[in-house]
Design an enzyme around this catalytic site. Structure first.
Site, PDB file in Angstrom:
ATOM      1  N   SER A 186       9.911 -14.720  70.046  1.00 45.08           N
ATOM      2  CA  SER A 186       8.483 -14.480  70.491  1.00 45.08           C
ATOM      3  C   SER A 186       8.591 -14.386  71.928  1.00 45.08           C
ATOM      4  O   SER A 186       9.279 -14.761  72.760  1.00 45.08           O
ATOM      5  CB  SER A 186       7.766 -16.039  70.399  1.00 45.08           C
ATOM      6  OG  SER A 186       6.437 -15.758  70.988  1.00 45.08           O
ATOM      7  N   ASN A 187       7.451 -13.608  72.570  1.00 49.44           N
ATOM      8  CA  ASN A 187       7.136 -13.540  73.807  1.00 49.44           C
ATOM      9  C   ASN A 187       7.119 -14.706  74.574  1.00 49.44           C
ATOM     10  O   ASN A 187       6.804 -14.988  75.697  1.00 49.44           O
ATOM     11  CB  ASN A 187       5.927 -12.679  74.075  1.00 49.44           C
ATOM     12  CG  ASN A 187       6.332 -11.144  74.030  1.00 49.44           C
ATOM     13  OD1 ASN A 187       7.656 -10.785  74.106  1.00 49.44           O
ATOM     14  ND2 ASN A 187       5.185 -10.466  73.926  1.00 49.44           N
ATOM     15  N   ASP A 234       8.040 -12.978  64.287  1.00 43.99           N
ATOM     16  CA  ASP A 234       7.190 -13.154  65.571  1.00 43.99           C
ATOM     17  C   ASP A 234       6.200 -14.170  65.337  1.00 43.99           C
ATOM     18  O   ASP A 234       6.084 -14.669  64.502  1.00 43.99           O
ATOM     19  CB  ASP A 234       6.359 -11.627  65.524  1.00 43.99           C
ATOM     20  CG  ASP A 234       5.457 -11.825  66.635  1.00 43.99           C
ATOM     21  OD1 ASP A 234       5.665 -12.049  67.896  1.00 43.99           O
ATOM     22  OD2 ASP A 234       4.122 -11.839  66.503  1.00 43.99           O
ATOM     23  N   ALA A 235       5.517 -14.688  66.423  1.00 41.44           N
ATOM     24  CA  ALA A 235       4.891 -15.918  66.568  1.00 41.44           C
ATOM     25  C   ALA A 235       3.367 -15.915  66.369  1.00 41.44           C
ATOM     26  O   ALA A 235       2.624 -15.783  65.466  1.00 41.44           O
ATOM     27  CB  ALA A 235       5.016 -16.946  67.597  1.00 41.44           C
ATOM     28  N   TYR A 236       2.976 -15.006  67.453  1.00 41.30           N
ATOM     29  CA  TYR A 236       1.378 -14.715  67.801  1.00 41.30           C
ATOM     30  C   TYR A 236       0.920 -13.571  67.148  1.00 41.30           C
ATOM     31  O   TYR A 236       1.290 -12.638  67.236  1.00 41.30           O
ATOM     32  CB  TYR A 236       1.072 -14.817  69.298  1.00 41.30           C
ATOM     33  CG  TYR A 236       1.601 -16.076  69.849  1.00 41.30           C
ATOM     34  CD1 TYR A 236       0.871 -17.145  69.884  1.00 41.30           C
ATOM     35  CD2 TYR A 236       2.747 -16.013  70.863  1.00 41.30           C
ATOM     36  CE1 TYR A 236       1.070 -18.246  70.384  1.00 41.30           C
ATOM     37  CE2 TYR A 236       3.130 -17.080  71.392  1.00 41.30           C
ATOM     38  CZ  TYR A 236       2.517 -18.447  71.379  1.00 41.30           C
ATOM     39  OH  TYR A 236       2.769 -19.628  71.931  1.00 41.30           O
ATOM     40  N   ARG A 250      -6.664 -10.703  73.521  1.00 36.44           N
ATOM     41  CA  ARG A 250      -5.111 -10.249  72.886  1.00 36.44           C
ATOM     42  C   ARG A 250      -4.933  -9.040  73.258  1.00 36.44           C
ATOM     43  O   ARG A 250      -3.360  -8.752  73.777  1.00 36.44           O
ATOM     44  CB  ARG A 250      -5.336 -10.256  71.230  1.00 36.44           C
ATOM     45  CG  ARG A 250      -4.048  -9.780  70.426  1.00 36.44           C
ATOM     46  CD  ARG A 250      -2.987 -10.610  70.916  1.00 36.44           C
ATOM     47  NE  ARG A 250      -1.856 -10.570  69.913  1.00 36.44           N
ATOM     48  CZ  ARG A 250      -0.539 -11.022  70.165  1.00 36.44           C
ATOM     49  NH1 ARG A 250      -0.350 -11.523  71.139  1.00 36.44           N
ATOM     50  NH2 ARG A 250       0.330 -10.616  69.313  1.00 36.44           N
TER      51      ARG A 250
END
Length: 230
Positions: A122-123, A9-11, A45
């Site tokens: 990722s989203n 995942d990125a964030y 977030r």
């Protein structure tokens, strides 16, 4: 089966999502954030994630840049900062170049030396992911940037996780999926990935039908975990 593919995942996992508000608060033009940036970052977030889930459930997809901006608008209003167009623009720009966590480059380098495929799932929209990866200087350590935009629905919809097998031709059991989001790590485990939850905050495990197989406090141990699972 041994782990051949490590997906991140990125964030919140590779990139610190609080970095945009923290960096803006340190700039003279945005002194109003000095005391409020932690609350703003947390609210931003939380709404961002909530909006992705609601859009996935209702089928009202919009790209992650739009969702991120809408979440920021809510958070700014909640902090009494609505109407500051300069602050909003600066925060959105900084979100495209979030700080990577310190251990990220060495961790990815170790995986590549071990012969593992590496990618982001990722989203984030492709342009946002490209900007973040370039700003962090880790593009050469990733084989691909996989975005939900190719399927038009946000995680944890199974069609998002399908992107990994489609891209790398691997069995689900060969994938080590790493996320800082407990719900994401849990859903990935339910999908059939070997999942690792990076629990930096020491939160309880989410009460979901599935649980991540591994829990770590940061990303430094991922290469060792990938080798152990071989």
């Amino acid at each position: 089966m041994p782990i051949t593919t490590c997906i991140f995942d990125a964030y919140g996992t590779l990139f610190d999502v609080a970095a945009a508000a923290r960096r803006a608060a340190a700039e003279p033009d945005h002194a109003a954030l000095a005391e409020r940036w932690p609350a703003l970052a947390a609210a931003w977030r939380a709404r961002q994630l909530q909006y992705t889930w609601l859009r996935a459930i209702t089928g009202a997809h919009a790209n992650f840049g739009q969702v991120t901006g809408e979440a920021l608008d809510w958070a700014l209003e909640a902090q009494g900062l609505a109407g500051d167009a300069g602050l909003r623009a600066r925060l959105m720009a900084l979100y495209r170049e979030l700080d990577a966590y310190p251990e990220v480059p060495a961790m990815l380098e170790a995986l590549k030396r071990a012969g593992k495929a590496t990618a982001i799932l990722s989203n984030g929209s492709p342009d946002m992911l490209t900007d973040a990866v370039e700003a962090a200087g880790i593009g050469a350590l990733l084989d691909d940037l996989l975005s939900v935009e190719s399927v038009g629905v946000y995680k944890p919809h199974p069609s998002v996780y399908d992107l990994v097998g489609r891209r790398f031709g691997c069995d689900r059991s060969e994938v080590l999926f790493v996320s800082s989001n407990g719900w994401d790590a849990g859903a990935a485990a339910g999908y059939g990935f070997v999942s690792a939850w990076v629990n930096r905050a020491g939160d309880p495990v989410d009460r979901l039908p599935w649980r991540p197989a591994h829990v770590l406090t940061d990303l430094a141990g991922i290469p060792h975990l990938a080798e152990m699972l071989a």
